[in-house]
Design a protein around this motif. Structure first.
Motif, PDB file in Angstrom:
ATOM      1  N   ASP A 224      67.718 -29.459  20.464  1.00  0.00           N
ATOM      2  CA  ASP A 224      68.409 -30.055  19.324  1.00  0.00           C
ATOM      3  C   ASP A 224      69.464 -29.053  18.865  1.00  0.00           C
ATOM      4  O   ASP A 224      69.175 -28.114  18.129  1.00  0.00           O
ATOM      5  CB  ASP A 224      67.417 -30.355  18.194  1.00  0.00           C
ATOM      6  CG  ASP A 224      68.055 -31.123  17.038  1.00  0.00           C
ATOM      7  OD1 ASP A 224      69.288 -31.041  16.882  1.00  0.00           O
ATOM      8  OD2 ASP A 224      67.312 -31.783  16.282  1.00  0.00           O
ATOM      9  N   TRP A 225      70.689 -29.232  19.341  1.00  0.00           N
ATOM     10  CA  TRP A 225      71.733 -28.252  19.060  1.00  0.00           C
ATOM     11  C   TRP A 225      72.072 -28.170  17.579  1.00  0.00           C
ATOM     12  O   TRP A 225      72.417 -27.099  17.077  1.00  0.00           O
ATOM     13  CB  TRP A 225      72.980 -28.561  19.882  1.00  0.00           C
ATOM     14  CG  TRP A 225      73.698 -29.830  19.486  1.00  0.00           C
ATOM     15  CD1 TRP A 225      73.435 -31.081  19.943  1.00  0.00           C
ATOM     16  CD2 TRP A 225      74.774 -29.956  18.559  1.00  0.00           C
ATOM     17  NE1 TRP A 225      74.282 -31.988  19.367  1.00  0.00           N
ATOM     18  CE2 TRP A 225      75.119 -31.334  18.516  1.00  0.00           C
ATOM     19  CE3 TRP A 225      75.485 -29.057  17.775  1.00  0.00           C
ATOM     20  CZ2 TRP A 225      76.144 -31.816  17.706  1.00  0.00           C
ATOM     21  CZ3 TRP A 225      76.523 -29.532  16.972  1.00  0.00           C
ATOM     22  CH2 TRP A 225      76.833 -30.895  16.943  1.00  0.00           C
ATOM     23  N   ARG A 226      71.957 -29.302  16.871  1.00  0.00           N
ATOM     24  CA  ARG A 226      72.251 -29.279  15.437  1.00  0.00           C
ATOM     25  C   ARG A 226      71.197 -28.469  14.676  1.00  0.00           C
ATOM     26  O   ARG A 226      71.526 -27.684  13.780  1.00  0.00           O
ATOM     27  CB  ARG A 226      72.326 -30.697  14.878  1.00  0.00           C
ATOM     28  CG  ARG A 226      73.540 -31.482  15.330  1.00  0.00           C
ATOM     29  CD  ARG A 226      73.621 -32.816  14.606  1.00  0.00           C
ATOM     30  NE  ARG A 226      74.701 -33.642  15.103  1.00  0.00           N
ATOM     31  CZ  ARG A 226      75.954 -33.576  14.658  1.00  0.00           C
ATOM     32  NH1 ARG A 226      76.277 -32.718  13.709  1.00  0.00           N
ATOM     33  NH2 ARG A 226      76.880 -34.383  15.165  1.00  0.00           N
ATOM     34  N   ALA A 227      69.927 -28.671  15.024  1.00  0.00           N
ATOM     35  CA  ALA A 227      68.860 -27.944  14.337  1.00  0.00           C
ATOM     36  C   ALA A 227      68.926 -26.454  14.639  1.00  0.00           C
ATOM     37  O   ALA A 227      68.753 -25.615  13.747  1.00  0.00           O
ATOM     38  CB  ALA A 227      67.505 -28.513  14.732  1.00  0.00           C
ATOM     39  N   ASP A 258      77.533 -34.783  20.787  1.00  0.00           N
ATOM     40  CA  ASP A 258      76.445 -35.749  20.966  1.00  0.00           C
ATOM     41  C   ASP A 258      76.760 -36.839  21.977  1.00  0.00           C
ATOM     42  O   ASP A 258      75.868 -37.586  22.382  1.00  0.00           O
ATOM     43  CB  ASP A 258      76.105 -36.421  19.626  1.00  0.00           C
ATOM     44  CG  ASP A 258      75.332 -35.520  18.687  1.00  0.00           C
ATOM     45  OD1 ASP A 258      74.476 -34.754  19.172  1.00  0.00           O
ATOM     46  OD2 ASP A 258      75.568 -35.577  17.467  1.00  0.00           O
TER      47      ASP A 258
END
Length: 281
Positions: A224-227, A258
Motif C-alpha cells: 500500500d504505497w499511500r499508507a 494507482d
C-alpha cells in the motif's frame, strides 16, 4: 524569447513528464492521462520499446500526431509526443553510450527535453559500483552538453526522470536516505552542477516551498504505497530563466500511481503562459 503558441493553441501550454515504464504495456494509461490532463506535449521515459514497435498510430489517435522517439528493446527509451509540430529533433548520447536516454525537439518556440538519468544501482560507491560511476559521469556529461546547447536566455524546458531527489523534502526521511542512491550528497552535488549549467529553474519549487514535501515516485515493494508513504521526488521539470516569468502551474498527478498496471512514477504537469500573457502578481 518564446514566439507564441501555434495557431489554435490556448493561452497556456501544458507539458507533461512521465516515466511510463513500458509504453506498450501501459498504453491505456497513456490514453487516460490524455483524457484527464489534456497535455499539449508529453515527455515519456522508460518506453522500453524499439522505434519500429512504438505505438505511433495509437498515440496519433490520442491526439498526438507529432512524435519524436528514441527507443531500444527492453529498457530505457524516451519520447516526445505533441499536438503541435516538432522541429529540430535531436537524440543526445552522453557518457559514451547510445542508450536512448535523452531526446529534444523544438515546439511552440521552445526547446523541450525528455531526459532519463541512470538509476545507479544499489551501492553508492563509484569505486565498486560501475553503475553508480556511470550515473555520476552521465550527470557531468549532460551538464557540459546542455551548457553548450542553452544559455539562460534561451527558452527551454528540461523534464524527466532524473533519478535524484536533491532536497531533504524530496525524500520521506532525509537522514535515513543519505546513504541511499538517489539522495546521496555526491549525486545531489552533481545534479546541482547540472542545474547551474544553464541556470535552470526548478519549476516545482516556484509553486511549492522548498521545505514542503513532494513525491513523484513510490516503490513497488510497498503493498500500500499511500499508507507507507515512502516517496521520493525523482521526476523534475526545469526551465531556463527566460521562461520563469511564464510559469503558470505545477502538479503531480499522484492518483496516476494507482492506475493499473501502475508505473512506480506519477505524471508531472507544467503549465506555461503564452509570452506576454502571464498573470499579474
Amino acid at each position: 524569447m518564446n514566439s507564441g503558441w501555434p495557431d489554435g493553441a490556448g493561452p497556456v501550454l501544458r507539458l507533461c513528464s512521465w516515466n511510463i515504464n513500458s509504453v506498450r504495456l501501459r498504453l491505456p494509461l497513456l490514453q487516460r492521462l490524455v483524457q484527464e490532463a489534456a497535455p499539449d506535449v508529453i515527455c515519456l521515459q522508460e518506453t522500453k520499446c524499439p522505434d519500429p514497435l512504438f505505438p505511433a498510430v495509437d498515440c496519433a489517435a490520442f491526439g498526438y500526431p507529432h512524435q519524436a522517439v528514441a527507443g531500444m528493446k527492453g529498457y530505457n527509451g524516451v519520447a516526445i509526443l505533441s499536438r503541435h509540430p516538432l522541429q529540430e529533433i535531436r537524440v543526445h548520447d552522453w557518457g559514451g553510450k547510445q542508450d536512448c536516454r535523452h531526446i529534444s525537439a523544438r515546439v511552440a518556440g521552445l526547446t523541450v527535453h525528455s531526459l532519463y538519468i541512470p538509476a545507479g544501482g544499489d551501492e553508492p560507491d563509484p569505486a565498486v559500483n560501475p553503475k553508480f560511476a556511470y550515473k555520476l559521469g552521465y550527470l557531468s556529461a549532460v551538464a557540459e552538453g546542455l551548457r553548450a546547447l542553452h544559455s539562460p536566455e534561451d527558452p527551454a524546458v528540461l523534464m524527466g526522470d532524473f533519478n535524484v531527489a536533491p532536497l531533504p523534502s524530496d525524500v520521506w526521511n532525509h537522514r535515513r536516505m543519505l546513504r541511499i542512491i538517489t539522495h546521496t550528497p555526491v549525486e545531489v552535488d552533481h545534479l546541482h552542477r547540472l542545474q547551474a549549467s544553464s541556470g535552470w529553474v526548478d519549476a516545482a519549487r516556484e509553486f511549492i516551498p522548498p521545505d514542503t514535501r513532494i513525491s513523484t515516485w513510490w516503490s513497488y515493494r510497498a503493498a500500500d504505497w499511500r499508507a507507507a508513504d515512502k516517496g521520493r521526488r525523482l521526476d523534475h521539470v526545469w526551465v531556463t530563466p527566460a521562461l520563469k516569468p511564464q510559469l503558470a502551474g505545477y502538479q503531480v498527478l499522484s492518483d496516476g500511481r494507482d492506475w493499473a498496471p501502475p508505473s512506480d512514477h506519477a505524471p508531472v504537469l507544467l503549465d506555461l503562459y503564452r509570452s506576454g500573457d502571464q498573470a499579474c502578481s
